[in-house]
Design an enzyme around this catalytic site. Structure first.
Site, PDB file in Angstrom:
ATOM      1  N   ASN A  26      47.039  51.594 -41.513  1.00 36.79           N
ATOM      2  CA  ASN A  26      46.840  50.974 -40.199  1.00 36.79           C
ATOM      3  C   ASN A  26      46.501  49.498 -40.427  1.00 36.79           C
ATOM      4  O   ASN A  26      45.387  49.173 -40.806  1.00 36.79           O
ATOM      5  CB  ASN A  26      45.697  51.715 -39.479  1.00 36.79           C
ATOM      6  CG  ASN A  26      45.313  51.057 -38.167  1.00 36.79           C
ATOM      7  OD1 ASN A  26      46.013  50.168 -37.671  1.00 36.79           O
ATOM      8  ND2 ASN A  26      44.190  51.496 -37.606  1.00 36.79           N
ATOM      9  N   TRP A  27      47.481  48.655 -40.174  1.00 31.90           N
ATOM     10  CA  TRP A  27      47.304  47.226 -40.469  1.00 31.90           C
ATOM     11  C   TRP A  27      46.469  46.520 -39.404  1.00 31.90           C
ATOM     12  O   TRP A  27      46.125  45.346 -39.552  1.00 31.90           O
ATOM     13  CB  TRP A  27      48.680  46.543 -40.610  1.00 31.90           C
ATOM     14  CG  TRP A  27      49.510  47.087 -41.733  1.00 31.90           C
ATOM     15  CD1 TRP A  27      49.134  48.029 -42.659  1.00 31.90           C
ATOM     16  CD2 TRP A  27      50.854  46.729 -42.053  1.00 31.90           C
ATOM     17  NE1 TRP A  27      50.167  48.269 -43.524  1.00 31.90           N
ATOM     18  CE2 TRP A  27      51.235  47.488 -43.187  1.00 31.90           C
ATOM     19  CE3 TRP A  27      51.797  45.844 -41.493  1.00 31.90           C
ATOM     20  CZ2 TRP A  27      52.504  47.383 -43.767  1.00 31.90           C
ATOM     21  CZ3 TRP A  27      53.048  45.747 -42.072  1.00 31.90           C
ATOM     22  CH2 TRP A  27      53.400  46.506 -43.206  1.00 31.90           C
ATOM     23  N   LYS A  28      46.187  47.203 -38.311  1.00 29.50           N
ATOM     24  CA  LYS A  28      45.385  46.639 -37.212  1.00 29.50           C
ATOM     25  C   LYS A  28      45.953  45.283 -36.784  1.00 29.50           C
ATOM     26  O   LYS A  28      47.152  45.080 -36.841  1.00 29.50           O
ATOM     27  CB  LYS A  28      43.907  46.567 -37.615  1.00 29.50           C
ATOM     28  CG  LYS A  28      43.407  47.919 -38.137  1.00 29.50           C
ATOM     29  CD  LYS A  28      41.918  48.009 -38.278  1.00 29.50           C
ATOM     30  CE  LYS A  28      41.554  49.408 -38.784  1.00 29.50           C
ATOM     31  NZ  LYS A  28      40.132  49.621 -38.902  1.00 29.50           N
ATOM     32  N   HIS A 113      42.424  55.721 -31.504  1.00 32.18           N
ATOM     33  CA  HIS A 113      41.719  55.105 -32.633  1.00 32.18           C
ATOM     34  C   HIS A 113      40.350  54.604 -32.161  1.00 32.18           C
ATOM     35  O   HIS A 113      40.198  54.168 -31.019  1.00 32.18           O
ATOM     36  CB  HIS A 113      42.536  53.947 -33.218  1.00 32.18           C
ATOM     37  CG  HIS A 113      41.924  53.416 -34.472  1.00 32.18           C
ATOM     38  ND1 HIS A 113      40.913  52.489 -34.451  1.00 32.18           N
ATOM     39  CD2 HIS A 113      42.144  53.722 -35.779  1.00 32.18           C
ATOM     40  CE1 HIS A 113      40.534  52.248 -35.706  1.00 32.18           C
ATOM     41  NE2 HIS A 113      41.267  52.980 -36.525  1.00 32.18           N
ATOM     42  N   GLU A 115      38.769  51.980 -32.524  1.00 31.96           N
ATOM     43  CA  GLU A 115      38.708  50.626 -31.946  1.00 31.96           C
ATOM     44  C   GLU A 115      39.287  50.607 -30.528  1.00 31.96           C
ATOM     45  O   GLU A 115      38.870  49.804 -29.689  1.00 31.96           O
ATOM     46  CB  GLU A 115      39.421  49.642 -32.883  1.00 31.96           C
ATOM     47  CG  GLU A 115      38.560  49.374 -34.113  1.00 31.96           C
ATOM     48  CD  GLU A 115      39.318  49.276 -35.418  1.00 31.96           C
ATOM     49  OE1 GLU A 115      40.522  48.959 -35.402  1.00 31.96           O
ATOM     50  OE2 GLU A 115      38.695  49.516 -36.478  1.00 31.96           O
ATOM     51  N   GLU A 185      37.829  60.187 -38.234  1.00 31.12           N
ATOM     52  CA  GLU A 185      37.379  58.872 -38.685  1.00 31.12           C
ATOM     53  C   GLU A 185      36.000  58.572 -38.105  1.00 31.12           C
ATOM     54  O   GLU A 185      35.888  58.091 -36.969  1.00 31.12           O
ATOM     55  CB  GLU A 185      38.354  57.799 -38.198  1.00 31.12           C
ATOM     56  CG  GLU A 185      39.759  57.975 -38.726  1.00 31.12           C
ATOM     57  CD  GLU A 185      40.503  56.642 -38.667  1.00 31.12           C
ATOM     58  OE1 GLU A 185      40.792  56.086 -39.726  1.00 31.12           O
ATOM     59  OE2 GLU A 185      40.754  56.158 -37.551  1.00 31.12           O
ATOM     60  N   GLY A 191      35.697  50.381 -41.805  1.00 24.50           N
ATOM     61  CA  GLY A 191      35.547  48.958 -42.107  1.00 24.50           C
ATOM     62  C   GLY A 191      34.173  48.574 -42.616  1.00 24.50           C
ATOM     63  O   GLY A 191      33.849  47.392 -42.681  1.00 24.50           O
ATOM     64  N   SER A 231      36.991  53.557 -44.661  1.00 25.41           N
ATOM     65  CA  SER A 231      36.697  52.946 -45.957  1.00 25.41           C
ATOM     66  C   SER A 231      37.289  53.721 -47.136  1.00 25.41           C
ATOM     67  O   SER A 231      36.652  53.809 -48.196  1.00 25.41           O
ATOM     68  CB  SER A 231      35.181  52.744 -46.126  1.00 25.41           C
ATOM     69  OG  SER A 231      34.705  51.840 -45.143  1.00 25.41           O
ATOM     70  N   GLY A 252      42.655  51.589 -43.344  1.00 23.03           N
ATOM     71  CA  GLY A 252      42.712  50.279 -42.709  1.00 23.03           C
ATOM     72  C   GLY A 252      42.770  49.186 -43.759  1.00 23.03           C
ATOM     73  O   GLY A 252      43.823  48.877 -44.312  1.00 23.03           O
ATOM     74  N   GLY A 253      41.602  48.616 -44.081  1.00 19.67           N
ATOM     75  CA  GLY A 253      41.517  47.471 -44.991  1.00 19.67           C
ATOM     76  C   GLY A 253      42.356  47.607 -46.256  1.00 19.67           C
ATOM     77  O   GLY A 253      43.102  46.695 -46.625  1.00 19.67           O
TER      78      GLY A 253
HETATM   79  P1  PGA Z   1      39.136  51.176 -42.882  1.00 17.93           P
HETATM   80  O1  PGA Z   1      39.805  51.572 -41.477  1.00 17.93           O
HETATM   81  O2  PGA Z   1      39.942  51.886 -43.960  1.00 17.93           O
HETATM   82  O3  PGA Z   1      39.238  49.694 -42.970  1.00 17.93           O
HETATM   83  O4  PGA Z   1      37.737  51.665 -42.846  1.00 17.93           O
HETATM   84  C1  PGA Z   1      40.261  52.866 -41.237  1.00 17.93           C
HETATM   85  C2  PGA Z   1      40.868  52.958 -39.857  1.00 17.93           C
HETATM   86  O5  PGA Z   1      40.387  52.306 -38.941  1.00 17.93           O
HETATM   87  O6  PGA Z   1      41.849  53.687 -39.652  1.00 17.93           O
END
Ligand code: PGA
Length: 271
Positions: A26-28, A113, A115, A185, A191, A231, A252-253
């Site tokens: 997930n590149w956000k 998600h 966010e 999640e 994050g 994470s 994500g990251g």
């Molecule tokens: P993260 O994000 O790996 O940066 O913690 C995961 C996600 O939001 O899917």
């Protein structure tokens, strides 16, 4: 597929099945056009040989879907979108429909998600309408659920996850569950560098699977894939994937660096 009976350990009841892992990047709201295409090229180069054993999806920002889709070509990686709107078309400024995503060869979409829920303010009802509209259009859905730190500390982890799951799947038929993956999640792990322990993740995955068995049946519960997200890195992925309950990760990251992401995919294949 072999399906075990309920585990006799009560709350941790789990149906064990053989499920193919799925790793999503997930590149956000990151990358620019050139960086997105370069990242996609590198992911293709690194993952191609692993795709016979693991599903891999990338979720670039909307404006880069087409270019990333071209870079992915026909190598078997899945093109994913980070969100979708439930209406097919019309006066919904700024929104994107599943038909538009399908037009760009998107196959899979994230819904709910954390966010979207906690920053943008989506509630369970909206998440559910998006899940249903996506499934009806033929997209595969990753339904994301997870508790906040406050909810965990208040002992409400299972309650929150079950509520998000049940609400998110309202009106989804047994057949359609083949198109659904659940991503657990925990919000406090996203994050933050604070990954859930495999044990904490497994405990919630079991509750999710048991809830799906209650809502549908044991076959469905045994075949639904449940990813962990929060994470995940190339260093902690193997420990998580060593748990048969964890069917891959939503990343994500670490998905913004091809080498890190590949390390996670490799860990999924080797688990
Ligand atoms: P993260 O994000 O790996 O940066 O913690 C995961 C996600 O939001 O899917």
């Amino acid at each position: 597929m072999t399906l075990g009976a309920w585990d006799a350990q009560g709350v941790g009841a789990v149906v064990v099945g053989e499920r193919r892992s799925i790793v999503g990047g997930n590149w956000k709201m990151n990358t620019d056009l050139a960086a997105a295409v370069e990242l996609a090229d590198n992911v293709v180069a690194g993952c191609q040989a692993l795709l016979s054993e693991c599903d891999v999806a990338v979720f670039p920002p909307f404006p880069y879907l087409q270019a990333v889709g071209r870079a992915l070509g026909n190598h078997g990686l899945l093109l994913g979108a980070q969100d979708v709107y439930h209406q097919p078309n019309g006066a919904y400024t700024g929104e994107v429909s599943s038909a538009m995503l399908l037009d760009l060869n998107v196959q899979i979409v994230l819904v709910g998600h954390s966010e979207r829920r906690h920053v943008i303010g989506e509630d369970n009802e909206l998440v559910n309408t998006k899940v249903r509209a996506s499934l009806e259009s033929g997209l595969h859905v990753i339904l994301c659920i997870g508790e906040t730190l406050e909810q965990r500390q208040a002992g409400r982890t299972n309650q929150v996850n079950v509520a998000q799951l049940v609400a998110g799947l309202q009106g989804v038929g047994t057949e359609q569950m083949r198109q659904v993956t659940v991503a657990y999640e925990p919000v406090w792990a996203i994050g933050t560098g604070q990954t859930a322990t495999p044990r904490d993740a497994v405990a919630v995955h079991r509750v999710v699977r048991r809830t799906i068995a209650d809502l549908y049946d044991e076959d469905t519960a045994g075949s639904v894939r449940i990813q962990y997200g929060g994470s995940v890195t190339a260093s902690n992925a193997a420990d998580l994937f060593a748990e048969p309950e964890i069917d891959g990760a939503l990343v994500g990251g670490a998905s913004l660096e091809a080498d890190q992401f590949m390390g996670i995919v490799r860990a999924a294949v080797e688990s």
